[in-house]
Design an enzyme around this catalytic site. Structure first.
Site, PDB file in Angstrom:
ATOM      1  CB  VAL A   4       1.579  -0.254   4.123  1.00  0.00           C
ATOM      2  CG1 VAL A   4       1.425  -1.449   5.060  1.00  0.00           C
ATOM      3  CG2 VAL A   4       0.937   0.986   4.731  1.00  0.00           C
ATOM      4  CG  MET A  42       2.368  11.053   6.145  1.00  0.00           C
ATOM      5  SD  MET A  42       1.484  11.526   7.632  1.00  0.00           S
ATOM      6  CE  MET A  42       0.834   9.951   8.167  1.00  0.00           C
ATOM      7  CG  ASP A 100     -10.522   9.040   7.162  1.00  0.00           C
ATOM      8  OD1 ASP A 100     -11.514   9.323   6.449  1.00  0.00           O
ATOM      9  OD2 ASP A 100      -9.419   8.744   6.680  1.00  0.00           O
ATOM     10  CE  LYS A 124     -10.714   6.388   3.891  1.00  0.00           C
ATOM     11  NZ  LYS A 124     -10.113   7.356   2.969  1.00  0.00           N
ATOM     12  N   PRO A 125     -15.390   2.683   4.441  1.00  0.00           N
ATOM     13  CG  PRO A 125     -17.044   2.135   2.891  1.00  0.00           C
ATOM     14  CD  PRO A 125     -16.422   3.297   3.589  1.00  0.00           C
ATOM     15  CB  ALA A 126     -10.939   2.581   2.124  1.00  0.00           C
ATOM     16  N   GLY A 163       0.840  -1.202   0.000  1.00  0.00           N
ATOM     17  CA  GLY A 163       0.000   0.000   0.000  1.00  0.00           C
ATOM     18  C   GLY A 163       0.866   1.239   0.000  1.00  0.00           C
ATOM     19  CG  ASP A 214      -5.821   5.963   8.367  1.00  0.00           C
ATOM     20  OD1 ASP A 214      -5.015   6.562   9.107  1.00  0.00           O
ATOM     21  OD2 ASP A 214      -6.152   6.380   7.258  1.00  0.00           O
TER      22      ASP A 214
END
Length: 750
Positions: free
Chosen positions: A443, A440, A552, A554-556, A436, A574
């Protein structure tokens, strides 16, 4: 301007290099050896002392210069203002004396009778009628007036007189050439006196011949009048008595007392900006061509206070006629009725920068300006500045050398960081493949050298390292480490390599995030949606209990995994944008953070006032997405999407799907999406309790979950793992499914 920063968007990017490729270790490279030697200097921070010395000296110099300048400005201001006010008081007192003297003369009975007789004699005589019996000729009356006024004029040093009738026409005067004329441009002044208010005119050019200082008869000489009303026996104003004053006797002498230093002076101006006193620079004004070079030329009444646009004394010549130039700043301010001062170096009528104080005497329609050339006023400061500028020049040279050295070291450090990443070794962690990347950091899949445990290692990219990014990175680690819920991603380690690479290690998740889940497999059964949301609520409840808001959701950022032989285990990722409710909010610095598709109305309108219920709004939006396969709102622009979150009513999930949905589930999701947060479930546990009471149409049992993972695990795990965002499915405008951070007060761009 809006500053959008993608925060750990982490789109999957397969690593182009294989894990098994051989790399030199950093320590074996020449760059590594250079940094190792330089590291001692950097570690002891010896390099910072020259910069500190520069900053300290510059700061000391700045404060010394500022202190001296403030002291000089205060003293100069006091001097200018005091002198201006003294000059003003002296002039006003002198004006009062002239008015009082003129009033005492005009109040004498003999004078009043003579003026009344003169006005009667001036009345037109009817056709066929002669003058009234006993009426004296006009010449006799005027001679009597002159004789009557002579003692008073001599006693108070008046140089002549004039009698004005109601039509402002001169009907008697010691200067016969004035009789029958009006005084141009003084109608307003005479009208005020006719209203009963004695006054003194400002100097103006005479229209008759007067004796100058050499005894020659000339017109256009400066003259003044002290004007007072003449009243009849009924105390009615029937005429004006104007007593001539020679400005050079007292008026200009009083103003000349305002000289100081080599260039300081006080001068008077009329409402047109014309100089009505003498300048101390008459010789210079002749040399500069401002006034004619003749023996009897003076600056009074011959110079307008115009700004030439440059310093005439240094050779500048304006490209316009003087009458077309703007007034000087001090003249313009004074004429406008302002009383003040300026130390900003505005130009005077010679174009020379000066500091000045000004005031306006409304009764006499004249202004006073006290000024001194800027160069003389601030000469000590100029000398001090030259000394400091010389010192600063030396320090700047030293600073440039240090700066170049710092850039070189910084470059070497970045190269070292990149080399460390290329070597696939961060401390005790061996990196394998990149899984990923985001705005910033990146991963990697990795494992601990000793424990051999699969790990996801997130690190800051060297090219994006800054104080702000390091702060957010450390904050994410520190906050996530406080959370122990099994549905929150676990942090194993945090560190910084000798090369300066910041990283942290977390549990490796080989599942699928919810956005990929819906994009690959479509809308999910209601039973599965309920189970997923309950686990998300468990993670958030712990965070909210500690006073933390995720901001934050969210599905992701939600991973679905098989963990410990258990299927459908949810992990919330996250925490990079998490906010503590105990932090003081700065109302002057509004920070808009989150993902537009899942932001609550208050996160858009009042981002500094969000709380746990903002996360609950996002959970409702995630549930809506899982259940229907669509986001709650879709739009082409960010502004349009934000407006929908604020005032648009979501479409019912059952209408989106075109089939029935458990009413309790639909109610729970829409309750989360209420615009008024007071109407939402107040805690994540309240929402979990609502979900517990729902009977799904498609129950999701452990057997169903095991079957799903058995069918899909091999397919979905290819390239997966701890990656917050997949490729967008194209259901929304580009970028609206990405995390943003905005600092500012203006609305976001479309």
């Amino acid at each position: 301007m809006w500053n959008w920063i993608n925060v750990l968007t982490g789109r999957n990017r397969p690593n182009s290099g294989g894990a098994g490729q051989a790399h030199l270790t950093f320590g074996q490279t020449s760059i590594g050896r250079t940094i190792s030697r330089t590291g001692v200097v950097l570690k002891k921070q010896l390099w910072i002392w020259p910069i500190i010395a520069f900053v300290v000296l510059a700061t000391i110099g700045f404060f010394i210069k500022s202190s001296i300048q403030r002291t000089m400005e205060d003293n100069l201001t006091n001097q200018l203002v005091t002198l201006r006010d003294i000059e003003k008081a002296m002039l006003e007192k002198w004006f009062e004396v002239q008015e009082s003297n003129a009033s005492s003369i005009a109040s004498e009975v003999e004078l009043r009778d003579l003026v009344a007789e003169l006005l009667v004699a001036l009345k037109p005589i009817g056709e066929g009628d002669g003058p009234p019996a006993g009426q004296r000729p006009l010449s006799v009356i005027r001679a009597a007036l002159t004789a009557e006024l002579e003692p008073g004029q001599q006693a108070h040093q008046f140089a002549g007189y004039a009698i004005f009738d109601r039509d402002q026409r001169i009907v008697a005067s010691n200067e016969e050439g004035l009789i029958g004329h009006k005084q141009p441009n003084y109608e307003e002044f005479l009208s005020r006196v006719f209203d009963g208010a004695p006054s003194v005119s400002v100097p103006f050019a005479s229209i008759t011949l007067l004796k100058d200082h050499l005894g020659r008869m000339r017109a256009g000489l400066p003259t003044m009048f002290a004007c007072v009303p003449v009243r009849d026996s009924n105390f009615r104003v029937i005429a004006l008595l104007g007593l001539r004053i020679r400005p050079e006797r007292e008026f200009t002498d009083i103003i000349q007392h305002g000289k100081f230093g080599a260039t300081g002076e006080t001068y008077a101006i009329d409402k047109n900006g014309t100089l009505i006193s003498n300048s101390r620079f008459d010789r210079e004004l002749i040399d500069l061509g401002v006034i004619p070079d003749t023996p009897d030329t003076a600056s009074i009444l011959n110079v307008q206070m115009r700004d030439p646009g440059g310093n005439l004394a240094t050779g500048f010549r304006p490209g316009k006629r003087r009458a077309e130039l703007p007034l000087t700043n001090s003249a313009k301010k004074a004429i406008s009725g302002d009383t003040g001062y300026s130390l900003g170096g505005n130009r005077d009528y010679r174009g020379v920068p000066n500091v000045a104080a000004w005031t306006w005497l409304p009764k006499y329609e004249m202004g006073l300006v006290t000024k001194i050339d800027y160069s003389e006023a601030f000469r000590p400061l100029t000398i001090l500045q030259r000394v400091f500028f010389s010192l600063f020049a030396l320090l700047i040279v030293a600073a440039i050398a240090i700066f170049i050295f710092t850039i070189i070291v910084s470059r070497l450090q970045r190269e070292a960081q990149k080399s460390a990443i290329e070597a696939r070794q961060l401390g005790q962690y061996r990196l394998e493949e990149q899984i990923g990347a985001g705005g910033m950091g990146v991963v990697y899949r990795g494992h601990h050298a000793m424990l051999r445990r699969p790990t996801a290692v997130k690190m800051l990219e060297p090219d994006r390292v800054s104080e702000a990014s390091i702060g957010r990175f450390e904050r994410e680690v520190q906050i996530t480490c406080q959370l122990n819920n099994p549905h929150t991603v676990a942090i194993y380690d945090y560190g910084r390599t000798p090369e300066g690479v910041f990283y942290y290690a977390m549990e490796f998740l080989d599942g699928i995030n919810l956005e990929s889940l819906v994009e690959k497999y479509g809308a999910q059964p209601d039973g599965r949606v309920i189970e997923i949301l309950k686990q998300v609520c468990a993670s958030l409840y712990e965070a909210h209990s500690l006073g933390l808001v995720h901001r934050d959701i969210k599905p992701a950022n939600i991973m679905l995994n098989r963990r410990g032989a258990e299927p459908d285990v949810v992990k919330v990722l996250d925490f990079g944008l998490v906010k503590s409710l105990n932090e003081r909010s700065d109302a002057s610095s509004r920070t808009l953070s989150g993902t537009p598709l899942y932001m609550s109305p208050e996160a858009i309108q009042s981002p500094d006032m969000i709380d746990a219920r903002s996360d609950i709004y996002a959970v409702g939006a995630v549930g809506y997405f899982l259940l229907t396969g669509f986001t709650v709102f879709s739009a082409r622009t960010l502004n349009e999407l934000c407006q929908q979150h604020i005032d648009a009513v979501p479409e019912l999930p059952s209408q989106r799907l075109g089939k029935s949905v458990p009413q309790e589930l639909e109610h729970a999701l829409l309750a989360c999406l209420e615009k008024n947060r007071a109407k939402r479930p107040q805690t994540a546990r309240d929402l979990a309790n609502l979900l517990d009471r729902i009977t799904p149409q498609q129950p999701w049992t452990r057997e169903a979950a095991e079957g799903w993972w058995s069918r899909h695990e091999r397919k979905q795990t290819a390239g997966a793992g701890n990656s917050p965002l997949p490729q967008s499915g194209g259901t929304v405008a580009s970028g609206l499914d990405r995390t943003i951070v905005y600092d500012g007060d203006n609305p976001p761009p479309s």
